[in-house]
Scaffold this active site. Structure first.
Site, PDB file in Angstrom:
ATOM      1  N   ALA A   1       7.673  -0.671  94.903  1.00  0.00           N
ATOM      2  CA  ALA A   1       6.702  -1.028  93.877  1.00  0.00           C
ATOM      3  C   ALA A   1       5.241  -0.990  94.308  1.00  0.00           C
ATOM      4  O   ALA A   1       4.355  -0.824  93.481  1.00  0.00           O
ATOM      5  CB  ALA A   1       7.022  -2.426  93.354  1.00  0.00           C
ATOM      6  N   ALA A   2       4.990  -1.198  95.590  1.00  0.00           N
ATOM      7  CA  ALA A   2       3.602  -1.390  96.021  1.00  0.00           C
ATOM      8  C   ALA A   2       2.812  -0.076  96.036  1.00  0.00           C
ATOM      9  O   ALA A   2       3.400   0.964  96.372  1.00  0.00           O
ATOM     10  CB  ALA A   2       3.585  -2.017  97.408  1.00  0.00           C
ATOM     11  N   GLY A  27       1.789  -1.313  93.171  1.00  0.00           N
ATOM     12  CA  GLY A  27       2.009  -1.933  91.869  1.00  0.00           C
ATOM     13  C   GLY A  27       1.514  -1.166  90.663  1.00  0.00           C
ATOM     14  O   GLY A  27       1.513  -1.696  89.552  1.00  0.00           O
ATOM     15  N   GLY A  28       1.124   0.080  90.835  1.00  0.00           N
ATOM     16  CA  GLY A  28       0.586   0.855  89.709  1.00  0.00           C
ATOM     17  C   GLY A  28       1.575   0.974  88.560  1.00  0.00           C
ATOM     18  O   GLY A  28       1.246   0.683  87.399  1.00  0.00           O
ATOM     19  N   LYS A  29       2.811   1.357  88.879  1.00  0.00           N
ATOM     20  CA  LYS A  29       3.782   1.576  87.794  1.00  0.00           C
ATOM     21  C   LYS A  29       4.354   0.255  87.302  1.00  0.00           C
ATOM     22  O   LYS A  29       4.630   0.101  86.116  1.00  0.00           O
ATOM     23  CB  LYS A  29       4.860   2.558  88.249  1.00  0.00           C
ATOM     24  CG  LYS A  29       4.249   3.919  88.522  1.00  0.00           C
ATOM     25  CD  LYS A  29       5.222   4.957  88.967  1.00  0.00           C
ATOM     26  CE  LYS A  29       4.474   6.168  89.496  1.00  0.00           C
ATOM     27  NZ  LYS A  29       3.754   5.908  90.773  1.00  0.00           N
ATOM     28  N   ASP A  89       9.229  -4.230  97.606  1.00  0.00           N
ATOM     29  CA  ASP A  89       8.696  -3.235  98.547  1.00  0.00           C
ATOM     30  C   ASP A  89       8.925  -3.772  99.951  1.00  0.00           C
ATOM     31  O   ASP A  89       8.922  -4.974 100.176  1.00  0.00           O
ATOM     32  CB  ASP A  89       7.200  -2.976  98.322  1.00  0.00           C
ATOM     33  CG  ASP A  89       6.762  -1.614  98.859  1.00  0.00           C
ATOM     34  OD1 ASP A  89       6.594  -0.674  98.072  1.00  0.00           O
ATOM     35  OD2 ASP A  89       6.607  -1.487 100.099  1.00  0.00           O
ATOM     36  N   ASP A 136      13.981  -4.442 101.950  1.00  0.00           N
ATOM     37  CA  ASP A 136      14.366  -3.048 102.103  1.00  0.00           C
ATOM     38  C   ASP A 136      15.316  -2.694 100.960  1.00  0.00           C
ATOM     39  O   ASP A 136      16.406  -3.264 100.849  1.00  0.00           O
ATOM     40  CB  ASP A 136      15.046  -2.875 103.471  1.00  0.00           C
ATOM     41  CG  ASP A 136      15.436  -1.425 103.732  1.00  0.00           C
ATOM     42  OD1 ASP A 136      15.501  -0.627 102.772  1.00  0.00           O
ATOM     43  OD2 ASP A 136      15.684  -1.103 104.907  1.00  0.00           O
ATOM     44  N   ASP A 145      10.395   5.033  92.603  1.00  0.00           N
ATOM     45  CA  ASP A 145       9.210   5.858  92.901  1.00  0.00           C
ATOM     46  C   ASP A 145       9.244   6.039  94.416  1.00  0.00           C
ATOM     47  O   ASP A 145       8.627   5.288  95.164  1.00  0.00           O
ATOM     48  CB  ASP A 145       7.964   5.100  92.442  1.00  0.00           C
ATOM     49  CG  ASP A 145       6.709   5.944  92.492  1.00  0.00           C
ATOM     50  OD1 ASP A 145       6.822   7.176  92.537  1.00  0.00           O
ATOM     51  OD2 ASP A 145       5.609   5.362  92.489  1.00  0.00           O
ATOM     52  N   CYS A 149       5.743  11.988  94.319  1.00  0.00           N
ATOM     53  CA  CYS A 149       4.499  12.763  94.212  1.00  0.00           C
ATOM     54  C   CYS A 149       4.584  13.913  95.220  1.00  0.00           C
ATOM     55  O   CYS A 149       3.618  14.224  95.900  1.00  0.00           O
ATOM     56  CB  CYS A 149       3.269  11.887  94.427  1.00  0.00           C
ATOM     57  SG  CYS A 149       3.237  11.034  96.004  1.00  0.00           S
TER      58      CYS A 149
HETATM   59  C1  SAM Z   1       5.155   6.135  96.358  1.00  0.00           C
HETATM   60  S1  SAM Z   1       4.873   4.551  97.002  1.00  0.00           S
HETATM   61  C2  SAM Z   1       5.085   3.554  95.580  1.00  0.00           C
HETATM   62  C3  SAM Z   1       3.910   3.516  94.639  1.00  0.00           C
HETATM   63  C4  SAM Z   1       4.084   2.499  93.520  1.00  0.00           C
HETATM   64  N1  SAM Z   1       5.335   2.688  92.800  1.00  0.00           N
HETATM   65  C5  SAM Z   1       2.947   2.525  92.529  1.00  0.00           C
HETATM   66  O1  SAM Z   1       3.064   3.110  91.444  1.00  0.00           O
HETATM   67  O2  SAM Z   1       1.896   1.938  92.837  1.00  0.00           O
HETATM   68  C6  SAM Z   1       6.353   4.269  97.887  1.00  0.00           C
HETATM   69  C7  SAM Z   1       6.530   2.842  98.372  1.00  0.00           C
HETATM   70  O3  SAM Z   1       7.873   2.741  98.879  1.00  0.00           O
HETATM   71  C8  SAM Z   1       7.873   1.741  99.861  1.00  0.00           C
HETATM   72  N2  SAM Z   1       9.144   1.894 100.603  1.00  0.00           N
HETATM   73  C9  SAM Z   1       9.498   2.883 101.442  1.00  0.00           C
HETATM   74  N3  SAM Z   1      10.764   2.706 101.865  1.00  0.00           N
HETATM   75  C10 SAM Z   1      11.212   1.573 101.284  1.00  0.00           C
HETATM   76  C11 SAM Z   1      12.458   0.849 101.325  1.00  0.00           C
HETATM   77  N4  SAM Z   1      13.469   1.285 102.074  1.00  0.00           N
HETATM   78  N5  SAM Z   1      12.550  -0.273 100.598  1.00  0.00           N
HETATM   79  C12 SAM Z   1      11.531  -0.719  99.847  1.00  0.00           C
HETATM   80  N6  SAM Z   1      10.339  -0.086  99.778  1.00  0.00           N
HETATM   81  C13 SAM Z   1      10.189   1.045 100.480  1.00  0.00           C
HETATM   82  C14 SAM Z   1       6.606   1.995 100.634  1.00  0.00           C
HETATM   83  O4  SAM Z   1       6.209   0.834 101.327  1.00  0.00           O
HETATM   84  C15 SAM Z   1       5.640   2.384  99.508  1.00  0.00           C
HETATM   85  O5  SAM Z   1       4.898   1.265  99.085  1.00  0.00           O
END
Ligand code: SAM
Length: 434
Positions: free
Chosen positions: A254-255, A257-259, A275, A301, A320, A373
């Site tokens: 989520a981080a 947090g945009g979506k 996240d 995780d 995402d 992306c």
């Molecule tokens: C593409 S970014 C997400 C952007 C977010 N959805 C937004 O719209 O702002 C991918 C995110 O996946 C998280 N991430 C990567 N592997 C992960 C896991 N195994 N469990 C949870 N989060 C994970 C990363 O920390 C990162 O914040």
């Protein structure tokens, strides 16, 4: 030290050799500059320096008999920035050369001032011939790493040059109006009233396009949470999730947090934002607070639901996924410097793990939206194809992604960077059999 070019050279060296992100490098240095024009110049130097590093780094290698990059990496970075000022930012020649020579002294390398001066003057003298050399070489002209150009040529043989060009072209700033606080029409009017070239997006319901790049935190309405910055391609998520009030939703990655925020601006949801990166999640919390939104937030995780899941099935899952980010190189030029070819297999393996771990958390009849992306099929259509092949109760909903977004690929829709003014992005909508 407050010499902008010298500070930029140090920061760019951190990006290139230290693996620091452009954003972090800028944030570290910018507070040392009091004048907002100096900060804007620093930002331009860093962005264009990262974008064109591979081109001018290679060109300097050809022009210098004894390369500087090992012995004097910061002065080498300064030389790249000198060429960027002349060839990309089109600064007046005298200002660019004299300022860069001065920065060599500010870096306490007066003994190299003559060499910097000579190299920049040689570029100016031989410019036509050097630009012809650049133009005849796809790596030099596109300023991309060889592995990525080869991968794109394999994956998108008809589009590779358009993708490379889009990655080097400026991108308009896109805002997402917070429907709980304003409307895209009212926001557009407010921004135009304040002298900005703002207009409503042609077909995205919440998007406002700003032609001039600017510090958004100074725009009217920012502090009041009326909008966020979010590329148009990322603004399809709430529609693809087919949301309505009361649904239980998991945003698994989520981080910042945009979506999550966009979904909550549209509907009253029982939403868990997960996240594994607690710092990025803290940023998400700040963003939601500014926008006046609330969600349950958890650091965890997503591949280990037994640690954080309360056993209540989700109606919708938004994945995402972490990816190569090869679709957003036009906005984050440092991606091309930091990605390695081996990263793609690693992120593909992680994406597969995420899909498999999250699928059992979705209720029968529920919907999962997979997004990246990335422009690489290995992370997109092929990833989802393999998931569908090994998951008997998963069905692709091909029609859920609007046909005006990108192009149809085997298991979803892919937008390539710059097409329709948007970032490179992939969506697949998968439903669970009842
Ligand atoms: C593409 S970014 C997400 C952007 C977010 N959805 C937004 O719209 O702002 C991918 C995110 O996946 C998280 N991430 C990567 N592997 C992960 C896991 N195994 N469990 C949870 N989060 C994970 C990363 O920390 C990162 O914040």
């Amino acid at each position: 030290m407050s010499d902008v070019r010298a500070l930029a050279a140090q920061a760019l060296d951190q990006v290139v050799r230290g693996g620091v992100s452009l954003r972090a490098a800028f944030a570290q240095v910018a507070p040392r500059l009091a004048d907002s024009r100096d900060r804007a110049f620093l930002s331009a130097l860093l962005h264009e320096g990262a974008r064109w590093w591979l081109r001018y780094d290679a060109l300097i290698g050809r022009l210098l008999q004894k390369p500087l990059h090992r012995r004097e990496p910061v002065v080498h970075a300064l030389l790249v920035l000198g060429l960027v000022q002349l060839a990309v930012l089109a600064l007046p020649e005298y200002a660019a050369v004299a300022g860069t020579v001065e920065a060599t002294r500010a870096l306490k390398r007066p003994q190299l001032a003559g060499l910097v001066n000579a190299l920049l003057r040689r570029f100016l003298r031989e410019r036509v011939a050097l630009e012809a050399v650049i133009g005849s070489d796809r790596l030099l002209s596109s300023s991309h790493p060889a592995w990525l150009v080869q991968q794109l040529a394999r994956d998108w043989p008809d589009d590779v040059d358009a993708i490379l060009a889009a990655n080097n072209a400026p991108a308009a700033l896109v805002l997402r109006a917070n429907r709980r606080r304003t409307t895209p029409a009212a926001l557009t009017e407010r921004l135009v009233g304040a002298g900005h070239a703002a207009s409503m997006h042609g077909w995205l319901a919440d998007a406002v396009v700003l032609e001039d790049s600017t510090d958004v935190t100074h725009l009217p309405g920012y502090a009041q949470g009326e909008f966020s910055v979010q590329d148009g391609a990322a603004q399809l998520m709430p529609d693809l999730l087919d949301l309505h009030d009361g649904l239980r939703v998991l945003d698994a990655c989520a981080a910042p947090g945009g979506k999550t925020a966009h979904c909550l601006e549209r509907h009253a949801l029982d939403l868990l934002a997960l996240d594994r990166d607690s710092q990025r999640l803290a940023q998400a919390r700040e963003n939601l607070t500014r926008l006046g939104l609330r969600a349950e937030m958890n650091t965890g995780d997503a591949t280990q639901p037994s640690v954080w899941w309360d056993r209540r099935l989700f109606d919708r899952i938004l994945l995402d996924a972490p990816c190569s980010a090869t679709g957003v190189i036009r906005r984050q030029p440092d991606i091309r410097l930091h990605r390695r070819s081996g990263d793609i297999e690693r992120s593909a393996a992680e994406q597969a793990q995420l899909l498999d771990a999250l699928w059992p958390l979705l209720r029968p009849g529920g919907r999962l939206v997979y997004a990246t992306c990335s422009v690489l099929p290995r992370e997109n259509a092929a990833q989802v194809g393999a998931f569908l092949a090994r998951t008997s109760d998963a069905q692709l909903n091909h029609d859920a992604v609007p046909a005006r977004f990108g192009r149809a690929v085997a298991t979803g829709r892919q937008n390539l960077p710059g097409v329709d003014g948007m970032d490179g992005f992939f969506y697949a909508v998968v439903e669970k059999a009842n």
